[in-house]
Design an enzyme around this catalytic site. Structure first.
Site, short mmCIF file in Angstrom:
data_model
loop_
_atom_site.label_atom_id
_atom_site.label_comp_id
_atom_site.label_asym_id
_atom_site.label_seq_id
_atom_site.Cartn_x
_atom_site.Cartn_y
_atom_site.Cartn_z
N ASN A 38 10.48 -4.92 11.50
CA ASN A 38 11.05 -5.97 12.34
C ASN A 38 10.66 -7.32 11.72
O ASN A 38 9.48 -7.62 11.56
CB ASN A 38 10.44 -5.77 13.74
CG ASN A 38 10.74 -6.89 14.69
OD1 ASN A 38 10.68 -8.06 14.33
ND2 ASN A 38 11.03 -6.54 15.92
N PRO A 39 11.66 -8.15 11.33
CA PRO A 39 11.37 -9.39 10.59
C PRO A 39 10.37 -10.31 11.31
O PRO A 39 9.52 -10.91 10.67
CB PRO A 39 12.74 -10.08 10.49
CG PRO A 39 13.74 -9.01 10.72
CD PRO A 39 13.10 -7.95 11.56
N LYS B 295 -1.77 5.93 -4.49
CA LYS B 295 -2.82 6.92 -4.23
C LYS B 295 -2.55 8.23 -4.94
O LYS B 295 -1.40 8.65 -5.07
CB LYS B 295 -2.95 7.17 -2.72
CG LYS B 295 -3.10 5.89 -1.91
CD LYS B 295 -3.45 6.15 -0.46
CE LYS B 295 -3.38 4.86 0.34
NZ LYS B 295 -2.02 4.49 0.77
N TYR C 110 3.86 9.30 0.36
CA TYR C 110 4.82 8.62 1.23
C TYR C 110 6.27 8.86 0.76
O TYR C 110 7.21 8.57 1.49
CB TYR C 110 4.52 7.11 1.32
CG TYR C 110 3.13 6.80 1.80
CD1 TYR C 110 2.37 7.75 2.49
CD2 TYR C 110 2.53 5.56 1.59
CE1 TYR C 110 1.07 7.48 2.92
CE2 TYR C 110 1.24 5.28 2.03
CZ TYR C 110 0.51 6.25 2.69
OH TYR C 110 -0.77 5.98 3.11
N HIS D 297 -6.64 9.70 -2.35
CA HIS D 297 -6.12 9.64 -0.97
C HIS D 297 -7.03 10.37 0.03
O HIS D 297 -7.30 9.87 1.11
CB HIS D 297 -4.71 10.25 -0.96
CG HIS D 297 -3.85 9.77 0.16
ND1 HIS D 297 -2.49 9.66 0.05
CD2 HIS D 297 -4.14 9.39 1.43
CE1 HIS D 297 -1.99 9.23 1.20
NE2 HIS D 297 -2.97 9.06 2.05
N ASP E 233 0.85 -1.19 0.00
CA ASP E 233 0.00 0.00 0.00
C ASP E 233 0.88 1.24 0.00
O ASP E 233 1.40 1.66 1.03
CB ASP E 233 -0.90 0.00 1.25
CG ASP E 233 -1.85 1.19 1.24
OD1 ASP E 233 -2.82 1.16 0.46
OD2 ASP E 233 -1.59 2.16 1.97
P1 NAD Z 1 0.02 0.65 11.80
O1 NAD Z 1 -1.27 0.47 12.51
O2 NAD Z 1 0.45 -0.33 10.78
O3 NAD Z 1 1.11 0.79 12.93
C1 NAD Z 1 2.40 0.98 12.68
C2 NAD Z 1 3.14 0.95 14.03
O4 NAD Z 1 2.96 -0.31 14.68
C3 NAD Z 1 4.57 1.10 13.76
O5 NAD Z 1 5.10 1.91 14.78
C4 NAD Z 1 5.10 -0.34 13.84
O6 NAD Z 1 6.43 -0.38 14.24
C5 NAD Z 1 4.20 -0.96 14.88
N1 NAD Z 1 3.98 -2.40 14.68
C6 NAD Z 1 3.69 -3.02 13.52
N2 NAD Z 1 3.51 -4.34 13.72
C7 NAD Z 1 3.69 -4.56 15.05
C8 NAD Z 1 3.63 -5.73 15.85
N3 NAD Z 1 3.34 -6.91 15.34
N4 NAD Z 1 3.86 -5.58 17.18
C9 NAD Z 1 4.16 -4.38 17.71
N5 NAD Z 1 4.23 -3.23 16.98
C10 NAD Z 1 3.99 -3.32 15.65
O7 NAD Z 1 -0.04 2.09 11.26
P2 NAD Z 1 0.00 2.95 10.00
O8 NAD Z 1 1.35 2.90 9.39
O9 NAD Z 1 -0.57 4.23 10.43
O10 NAD Z 1 -1.04 2.30 9.00
C11 NAD Z 1 -0.73 1.23 8.16
C12 NAD Z 1 -0.71 1.64 6.70
O11 NAD Z 1 -1.97 2.20 6.34
C13 NAD Z 1 0.28 2.74 6.33
O12 NAD Z 1 1.60 2.28 6.24
C14 NAD Z 1 -0.30 3.23 5.03
O13 NAD Z 1 0.04 2.37 3.98
C15 NAD Z 1 -1.79 3.17 5.31
N6 NAD Z 1 -2.35 4.46 5.76
C16 NAD Z 1 -3.22 5.12 4.94
C17 NAD Z 1 -3.74 6.33 5.30
C18 NAD Z 1 -4.71 7.04 4.39
O14 NAD Z 1 -4.97 8.24 4.61
N7 NAD Z 1 -5.27 6.38 3.41
C19 NAD Z 1 -3.40 6.91 6.53
C20 NAD Z 1 -2.54 6.22 7.38
C21 NAD Z 1 -2.03 4.99 6.99
#
Ligand code: NAD
Length: 319
Positions: free
Chosen positions: A274-275, A79, A50, A112, A45
């Site tokens: 983180n893998p 987007k 970005y 977007h 995505d």
């Molecule tokens: P997310 O909910 O994926 O959270 C990311 C955070 O969670 C990071 O700090 C990451 O290190 C941590 N994390 C991820 N997996 C984890 C795990 N298993 N255990 C502990 N911590 C973990 O947040 P996001 O990045 O806000 O949203 C995901 C994706 O959604 C974005 O990367 C983007 O592609 C999309 N997005 C779209 C919009 C939009 O306006 N359309 C807005 C925000 C995000």
């Protein structure tokens, strides 16, 4: 590891779990995408905003070159940014984004935000962000209909297989559906237990539009952006309702949150560098929460929204 698929109204299948590219640093992005493909991710995505589409494309190219996947195994999402809503700007910017990725079609291309801003020439600043060339947030004149008609043109030309929307309310969706020749395949929204958006999700589903959740872990993603009400909210990973289910099922709180969404038929796009977590986040369809457990998580809803222009002190109201 493979993930389940959601059948879109365009006829294409979309993986239910994908990898989000927001805030993925330029210097690590290519490797992260490559590693994610190796771990089994097929949906990425991305977005103009970005600022890492070139690097994401390099990760994809490496995986294809090494024979790990073919282009058709992948589902690449991007987007349209707010500065390119004018009808005549849509195709050129989509073509630029495709060139950045090094591909010739997007599986899904999304509006977007329902916000038209004045055009910023990519030669001047790219990605443009919310401000124009003079550093001001200036609304543009494109209607959603004008933008959507140009989005439909991308499908006609084979530049996007499916088109969708993000951050749209039900009111805007109602309007869009009146004139859409090609209906939106997906609606991407902020969605987590503090913001469950039940009615919007139900409405989208009724209209045959798949819902993708972003920021599935709620406040976590916004703490690093210094969004004040995110800092004040109880972290979902530490919430008793989530923790107890994680213990019960031998999963992590992250997996419980993602499973709660996927079991409701919603797609998720978490991001991690983180893998171990990368694999963990993909493994979220292989266990089932009970109906009452899903409802207990949904009951945490507080209408708490973090990704709002107001969170970033922008003079625009969407929600
Ligand atoms: P997310 O909910 O994926 O959270 C990311 C955070 O969670 C990071 O700090 C990451 O290190 C941590 N994390 C991820 N997996 C984890 C795990 N298993 N255990 C502990 N911590 C973990 O947040 P996001 O990045 O806000 O949203 C995901 C994706 O959604 C974005 O990367 C983007 O592609 C999309 N997005 C779209 C919009 C939009 O306006 N359309 C807005 C925000 C995000």
């Amino acid at each position: 590891m493979s993930t389940s698929l959601i059948k879109l109204n365009s006829g294409y299948d979309m993986p239910q779990v994908g990898f989000g590219l927001w805030k993925v640093n330029n210097d690590t992005c290519a490797d992260q995408v490559y590693e994610a493909i190796k771990a089994g991710y097929r949906l990425f995505d991305g977005a103009c905003d970005y600022g890492n589409e070139v690097e994401a494309g390099q990760g994809v190219a490496r995986a294809i070159k090494e024979g790990i996947v073919t282009r058709s195994d992948l589902f690449i999402v991007s987007k349209l940014w707010n500065s390119f809503h004018d009808g005549e700007r849509v195709e050129p910017i989509a073509r630029k984004q495709l060139a950045d990725w090094g591909i010739d079609y997007f599986d899904l291309y999304i509006v977007h935000f329902p916000v038209s801003l004045t055009y910023v020439d990519p030669e001047v600043r790219y990605p443009p962000g919310w401000e124009n060339a003079e550093g001001k947030v200036e609304l543009g004149k494109a209607t959603i209909q004008e933008t959507w008609t140009a989005m439909e043109g991308l499908v006609d030309k084979g530049l996007a297989r499916s088109i969708g929307i993000s951050n749209f309310s039900a009111q805007l969706l109602l309007d869009l559906l009146r004139y859409a020749r090609i209906r939106p395949a997906t609606l991407q929204i902020e969605h987590h237990p503090y913001l469950t958006q039940e009615r919007l999700v139900a409405f989208a589903k009724r209209e045959g539009i798949a819902v993708t959740a972003y920021s599935s872990f709620g406040p976590l993603s916004f703490i690093e952006l210094n969004v004040k009400h995110a800092e004040g909210a109880q972290p979902l990973f530490e919430h008793e309702a989530i923790k107890s289910l994680a213990e019960k099922y031998g999963k992590t709180p992250a997996q419980v949150l993602l499973r709660w969404a996927t079991q409701r038929g919603i797609a998720v796009i978490p991001k991690s560098n983180n893998p171990k977590r990368l694999v963990e986040n993909l493994d979220v369809v292989g266990f089932d929460l009970k109906e009452e457990e899903i409802e207990a998580i949904s009951a945490l809803d507080r209408g708490l929204r973090f990704n709002d222009p107001h969170s970033y002190d922008l003079p625009i109201t969407i929600f």
